[in-house]
Design a protein around this motif. Structure first.
Motif, PDB file in Angstrom:
ATOM      1  N   ILE A  37       4.202  65.730  37.533  1.00 17.39           N
ATOM      2  CA  ILE A  37       3.820  64.438  38.125  1.00 17.39           C
ATOM      3  C   ILE A  37       3.875  63.293  37.113  1.00 17.39           C
ATOM      4  N   GLY A  38       4.320  63.590  35.893  1.00 20.90           N
ATOM      5  CA  GLY A  38       4.503  62.529  34.907  1.00 20.90           C
ATOM      6  C   GLY A  38       3.282  62.213  34.073  1.00 20.90           C
ATOM      7  N   PHE A  39       2.314  63.143  33.997  1.00 23.60           N
ATOM      8  CA  PHE A  39       1.111  62.962  33.190  1.00 23.60           C
ATOM      9  C   PHE A  39       0.922  64.159  32.257  1.00 23.60           C
ATOM     10  N   PRO A  40       1.917  64.452  31.422  1.00 23.09           N
ATOM     11  CA  PRO A  40       1.834  65.636  30.544  1.00 23.09           C
ATOM     12  C   PRO A  40       0.727  65.491  29.510  1.00 23.09           C
ATOM     13  N   PHE A  41       0.221  66.618  29.065  1.00 20.54           N
ATOM     14  CA  PHE A  41      -0.812  66.617  28.038  1.00 20.54           C
ATOM     15  C   PHE A  41      -0.157  66.509  26.660  1.00 20.54           C
ATOM     16  N   SER A  42      -0.705  65.617  25.840  1.00 18.24           N
ATOM     17  CA  SER A  42      -0.195  65.472  24.483  1.00 18.24           C
ATOM     18  C   SER A  42      -0.623  66.674  23.646  1.00 18.24           C
ATOM     19  N   LEU A  43       0.017  66.834  22.501  1.00 21.14           N
ATOM     20  CA  LEU A  43      -0.360  67.919  21.597  1.00 21.14           C
ATOM     21  C   LEU A  43      -1.810  67.757  21.155  1.00 21.14           C
ATOM     22  N   GLU A  44      -2.216  66.506  20.938  1.00 26.09           N
ATOM     23  CA  GLU A  44      -3.600  66.262  20.522  1.00 26.09           C
ATOM     24  C   GLU A  44      -4.579  66.663  21.623  1.00 26.09           C
TER      25      GLU A  44
ATOM     26  N   GLN B  85      -4.092  68.902  23.866  1.00 22.91           N
ATOM     27  CA  GLN B  85      -4.107  70.363  23.930  1.00 22.91           C
ATOM     28  C   GLN B  85      -4.938  70.952  22.797  1.00 22.91           C
ATOM     29  N   ARG B  86      -4.837  70.359  21.602  1.00 19.51           N
ATOM     30  CA  ARG B  86      -5.648  70.842  20.475  1.00 19.51           C
ATOM     31  C   ARG B  86      -7.140  70.626  20.737  1.00 19.51           C
ATOM     32  N   GLN B  87      -7.460  69.537  21.429  1.00 19.13           N
ATOM     33  CA  GLN B  87      -8.860  69.218  21.718  1.00 19.13           C
ATOM     34  C   GLN B  87      -9.430  70.024  22.889  1.00 19.13           C
ATOM     35  N   GLY B  88      -8.576  70.807  23.545  1.00 15.99           N
ATOM     36  CA  GLY B  88      -9.043  71.646  24.646  1.00 15.99           C
ATOM     37  C   GLY B  88      -9.194  70.918  25.969  1.00 15.99           C
ATOM     38  N   VAL B  89      -8.496  69.779  26.132  1.00 16.19           N
ATOM     39  CA  VAL B  89      -8.612  68.989  27.361  1.00 16.19           C
ATOM     40  C   VAL B  89      -8.156  69.796  28.583  1.00 16.19           C
ATOM     41  N   VAL B  90      -7.077  70.548  28.424  1.00 17.52           N
ATOM     42  CA  VAL B  90      -6.561  71.330  29.557  1.00 17.52           C
ATOM     43  C   VAL B  90      -7.601  72.353  30.001  1.00 17.52           C
ATOM     44  N   GLU B  91      -8.193  73.043  29.044  1.00 21.38           N
ATOM     45  CA  GLU B  91      -9.207  74.057  29.375  1.00 21.38           C
ATOM     46  C   GLU B  91     -10.442  73.412  30.006  1.00 21.38           C
ATOM     47  N   ASP B  92     -10.808  72.216  29.530  1.00 14.70           N
ATOM     48  CA  ASP B  92     -11.970  71.525  30.103  1.00 14.70           C
ATOM     49  C   ASP B  92     -11.732  71.151  31.566  1.00 14.70           C
ATOM     50  N   ILE B  93     -10.518  70.674  31.854  1.00 14.97           N
ATOM     51  CA  ILE B  93     -10.180  70.337  33.242  1.00 14.97           C
ATOM     52  C   ILE B  93     -10.158  71.605  34.090  1.00 14.97           C
ATOM     53  N   SER B  94      -9.626  72.673  33.527  1.00 18.94           N
ATOM     54  CA  SER B  94      -9.571  73.949  34.234  1.00 18.94           C
ATOM     55  C   SER B  94     -10.972  74.440  34.599  1.00 18.94           C
ATOM     56  N   LYS B  95     -11.920  74.261  33.680  1.00 12.21           N
ATOM     57  CA  LYS B  95     -13.298  74.688  33.961  1.00 12.21           C
ATOM     58  C   LYS B  95     -13.928  73.821  35.050  1.00 12.21           C
TER      59      LYS B  95
END
Length: 336
Positions: free
Chosen positions: A249-256, A258-268
């Motif tokens: 959808i054009g909103f990829p997660f940056s490497l930073e 991903q390192r900060q755990g943003v993807v996992e936080d959203i998943s939770k």
């Protein structure tokens, strides 16, 4: 220089046009095949799908008036396939820099309010809303089949995310959802009768197979336009699917991030268990339709085993074998 018509004449002319359109629509509705439905006001055959009769005018208004923007994101699905869940995920991905996870509107509003349905809300009561003031990207959802979407959606560069669920769990979830309505409770329908209607394709936004295959075909031919997701895959690895969805959808997660755990936080935050336990999803009511708690039940893969008899399974398996043969699409029926 010609004189412009007076306001009263212009108003009268506009009223006459509206009246003519209303009459044409009423004549169309009267001419279409109809079937009884186990919940609601029945379904009407329109453009090869069975549209809930109470929504048909809204659907036609949506088709005639919606103008897509290239930045729009549209979630499409068959009812009870994970729609409410995926709306929460998409909203959170898109708005992750605007709202912290501790202040997200998901905590106070059901996701249907944040990602509105075209046919239930945006074009409610056959209205023609002004959507020009909405900020980009605009988020919408629909149960309308791909072939019946407005041409502006099909021809624009907007993105469509489609979520499907295996037919056994979809059917059982529809049955439980519909059972919350007063129309259902007074109809006397049985689950076996609903299985028959489901296999005939005569249920809300059905046939099931043509709805799914329409989006499946488009996703294989135009993968940059349509992302085809499976409910069962979301259950199996939500974090991975969130990353895939964000990229599409054009909103990829940056490497930073991903390192900060943003993807996992959203998943939770967007796990079914957490969303189901939010107070907003346990109380209140969405519009004039159903209590919010109806939109989150078990959410399990394979719950169908507790409801479908051998004879029902036989009819469903026959339908699936016939309709999905050679499509390249398969389903997961048991817990991951």
């Amino acid at each position: 220089m010609e004189n412009s018509p007076s306001p009263s004449v212009a108003s009268l002319s506009s009223s006459l046009v509206l009246e003519e359109r209303k009459q044409e629509l009423e004549e169309l509705l009267a001419s279409l095949p109809k079937e009884k439905s186990f919940a609601g006001s029945g379904v009407t055959l329109y453009q090869d799908f069975w549209c809930p009769a109470m929504l048909l005018q809204n659907v036609i208004s949506f088709q005639n008036h919606f103008q897509a923007h290239d930045q729009d994101i549209i979630l499409a699905s068959k009812p009870k396939s994970g729609t409410t869940w995926l709306k929460a995920i998409i909203f959170t991905i898109v708005n992750r820099t605007q709202f912290s996870l501790s202040s997200t509107p998901l905590l106070t509003k059901i996701s249907h309010e944040l990602v509105p349905f075209f046919e239930f809300k945006v074009y409610e009561n056959n209205e023609i809303p002004d959507l020009t003031s909405m900020s980009s990207p605009r988020l919408f959802s629909t149960h309308v089949p791909y072939a019946s979407l407005p041409k502006s959606i099909q021809e624009s560069e907007c993105r469509i995310v489609y979520v499907c669920r295996n037919p056994f769990d979809t059917l059982v979830s529809q049955w439980h959802f519909g059972s919350q309505s007063s129309e259902f409770q007074s109809s006397g329908w049985t689950l076996e009768e609903f299985v028959d209607k489901f296999c005939e394709g005569k249920e809300a936004f059905g046939p099931f197979w043509s709805h799914i295959l329409g989006y499946w075909k488009e996703s294989t031919e135009n993968p940059n336009k349509v992302l085809f997701l499976k409910y069962e895959d979301l259950k199996e690895d939500l974090t991975y699917q969130i990353k895939t969805l964000a990229e599409f959808i054009g909103f990829p997660f940056s490497l930073e991030e991903q390192r900060q755990g943003v993807v996992e936080d959203i998943s939770k935050l967007c796990s079914l268990n957490v969303l189901k336990d939010l107070e907003v999803n346990k109380s209140g009511k969405y519009g004039s339709f159903f209590p919010n708690k109806c939109f989150y039940r078990k959410g399990e893969v394979g719950d169908w085993v507790n409801h479908l008899s051998p004879s029902m399974l036989e009819r469903l398996n026959k339908m699936i074998e016939e309709k999905f043969r050679d499509s390249g699409l398969s389903f997961k029926y048991v817990a991951c």
